[in-house]
Design an enzyme around this catalytic site. Sequence first.
Site, PDB file in Angstrom:
ATOM      1  N   ALA A  25     -11.440 -10.105   7.685  1.00  0.00           N
ATOM      2  CA  ALA A  25     -11.193 -10.658   9.020  1.00  0.00           C
ATOM      3  C   ALA A  25     -12.506 -10.842   9.768  1.00  0.00           C
ATOM      4  O   ALA A  25     -12.720 -11.862  10.439  1.00  0.00           O
ATOM      5  CB  ALA A  25     -10.256  -9.738   9.799  1.00  0.00           C
ATOM      6  N   GLN A  61     -10.853  -3.390   3.319  1.00  0.00           N
ATOM      7  CA  GLN A  61     -11.140  -4.738   2.805  1.00  0.00           C
ATOM      8  C   GLN A  61     -10.562  -5.809   3.719  1.00  0.00           C
ATOM      9  O   GLN A  61     -11.218  -6.811   4.016  1.00  0.00           O
ATOM     10  CB  GLN A  61     -10.558  -4.895   1.397  1.00  0.00           C
ATOM     11  CG  GLN A  61     -11.326  -4.185   0.310  1.00  0.00           C
ATOM     12  CD  GLN A  61     -10.626  -4.323  -1.026  1.00  0.00           C
ATOM     13  OE1 GLN A  61      -9.568  -3.740  -1.262  1.00  0.00           O
ATOM     14  NE2 GLN A  61     -11.189  -5.128  -1.904  1.00  0.00           N
ATOM     15  N   GLU A  62      -9.342  -5.597   4.159  1.00  0.00           N
ATOM     16  CA  GLU A  62      -8.698  -6.570   5.042  1.00  0.00           C
ATOM     17  C   GLU A  62      -9.491  -6.736   6.331  1.00  0.00           C
ATOM     18  O   GLU A  62      -9.671  -7.850   6.835  1.00  0.00           O
ATOM     19  CB  GLU A  62      -7.272  -6.119   5.348  1.00  0.00           C
ATOM     20  CG  GLU A  62      -6.454  -7.134   6.128  1.00  0.00           C
ATOM     21  CD  GLU A  62      -5.036  -6.666   6.371  1.00  0.00           C
ATOM     22  OE1 GLU A  62      -4.329  -7.326   7.156  1.00  0.00           O
ATOM     23  OE2 GLU A  62      -4.627  -5.641   5.780  1.00  0.00           O
ATOM     24  N   GLY A  63      -9.997  -5.613   6.874  1.00  0.00           N
ATOM     25  CA  GLY A  63     -10.803  -5.678   8.091  1.00  0.00           C
ATOM     26  C   GLY A  63     -12.119  -6.400   7.880  1.00  0.00           C
ATOM     27  O   GLY A  63     -12.564  -7.174   8.738  1.00  0.00           O
ATOM     28  N   ARG A  88       0.815  -1.220   0.000  1.00  0.00           N
ATOM     29  CA  ARG A  88       0.000   0.000   0.000  1.00  0.00           C
ATOM     30  C   ARG A  88       0.845   1.266   0.000  1.00  0.00           C
ATOM     31  O   ARG A  88       0.418   2.303  -0.504  1.00  0.00           O
ATOM     32  CB  ARG A  88      -0.934   0.009   1.210  1.00  0.00           C
ATOM     33  CG  ARG A  88      -2.041  -1.020   1.168  1.00  0.00           C
ATOM     34  CD  ARG A  88      -2.931  -0.927   2.398  1.00  0.00           C
ATOM     35  NE  ARG A  88      -3.648  -2.172   2.624  1.00  0.00           N
ATOM     36  CZ  ARG A  88      -3.771  -2.771   3.793  1.00  0.00           C
ATOM     37  NH1 ARG A  88      -3.236  -2.231   4.877  1.00  0.00           N
ATOM     38  NH2 ARG A  88      -4.435  -3.901   3.905  1.00  0.00           N
TER      39      ARG A  88
END
Length: 613
Positions: free
Chosen positions: A226, A221-223, A183
């Site tokens: 998860a 998106q990662e959160g 990023r």
Amino acid sequence: MGRIGISCLFPASWHFSISPVGCPRILNTNLRQIVVISILAAAVSLLYFSVVIIRSKYGWLSKDKKFQRYLARVTDVEATDTNNPSVNYGIVVDCGSSGSRIFVYCWPRHNGNPHDLLDIRQMRDKNRKPVVMKIKPGISEFATSPEKVSDYISPLLSFAAEHVPRAKHKETPLYILCTAGMRVLPESQQKAILEDLLTDIPVHYDFLFSDSHAEVISGKQEGVYAWIGINFVLGRFEHIEEDDEAVVEVNIPGSESSEAIVRKRTAGVLDMGGVSTQIAYEVPQTVSFASSQQEEVAKNLLAEFNLGCDVHQTEHVYRVYVATFLGFGGNAARQRYEDRLFASTVQKNRLLGKQTGLTPDAPLLDPCLPLDIKDEIQQNGQTLYLQGTGDFDLCRETLQPFMNKTNETQTSLNGVYQPPIHFQNSEFYGFSEFYYCTEDVLRMGGDYNAARFTQAAKDYCATKWSILRERFDRGLYASHADLHRLKYQCFKSAWMFEVFHKGFSFPVTYKNLKTALQVYDKEVQWTLGAILYRTRFLPLRDIRQEVFRAGHAHWRGVSFVYNHYLFSGCFLVVLLSILLYLLRLRRIHRRAPRTGSLWMEEGLPSQKGPGPL
């Protein structure tokens, strides 16, 4: 009493007579009783066959869902049956800042129920170990030499190719998802790395790998991934009614005018790493904003998505809030704290003409370190000497300004927007530092209690460092607790407490936080949520096949039911025929003279009564 003679087509010499005295009781009943008995017999027959049909067709639905989930968790640790042709596979590569890891997942054929998600699990090898591999360094290290990226990632893909059956390679989706390390790179360097992957991988591997399968995902998106992974493992996406499951009313995004639906309550996620802290939770109700600026900010923090395979169905539509706070991880927070401590001490010494902390004999007192411990801070060639006082309350007070809270409503750390949380009807899981702070030293991981945690942290901070070292040498702490953990446990306990209660505004009476390292003995990665979301449309094929099979099964079921009803009808007709025949015989008997008798004997004319005397 008269007699009823019945003639049967037996051999000519066989004749017999029947007297009402020896007949069944039914010959003496009236017509109404006979009709009632017939109806009851028919009803009992129909009821019996209905029960047989229902039990044979729907008996499996009565099984305990909890037992099924327990059984699924048990079988989840078994080796994956690679000889089973109905097992499907998927691959996710997590390209992080320090290294890249590959995860191989598998799932059986979808059950055909459009309300259910794929039953995705981590693949396990013959030794029952998860099929996972990690390499270093991070992919971002190849920013200036993107042509080497394919060679860098090749060992991971070869590892996956060895475990996934070769016959399944062409239908196995491969996702390469890059996170924090990528990023921070310029967009041109990101694009060059991804293009090298998209060009070279299809040449050497047969996995299903399209342009959209390699990308740099955002922290949001990662959160979300998860959050999906945690709630999937917890079974919160199974919309089945159970008495002991907590539920919540949900206004479906995009359908605010519709009536709210009731479904299982999902769990929120708190994750405090070394560098950042993240919070993610479902926002079940429509939210309002204090200003247009706040609404604009909220759009970047709220994610609305459908996990189901049918975009027209809303039962798997979720609205999730995700916020990531860089610099609020445990190690980064300590660094910020030390930087400010160093700068403020140097400034005070200059203004007041003192030498505090500049020599070991005159250390700066630090309330966030255990009692009597010695520590040092080095910056710009200078050293600041510290000595711990172990004052947990003062440490908390010192850390409060680092929250950067504002007076604006519905905000959290750094004044970032945060939707309201229904504290009376919510549940959160705390991972990483939330678990380490409560378990490694204090040994109270699991259900969080603020009062107990505060007291334990106070006692630890106020304990002399020499005693803590002695306990450590005796192995009284968790196996993975080291001296670094012991030294900064007091600080991190205070930091975690302040972030949770002051930063995110959870009341000290909150009882529904569980600190954990694993869920159901499994370390849940965001990659599980990623493959769940990205393969959500795959069940459509199995659903169509199931509908086709169900159509044929329906006609077989109809035929099965029809045959049973036909048998019942025939049974009823035979029963009624017998009853009507007996009724007819009784009426014939009543019309005959009361004193007459009907005799049927072999070779003799019927006897007549004697004439009058």
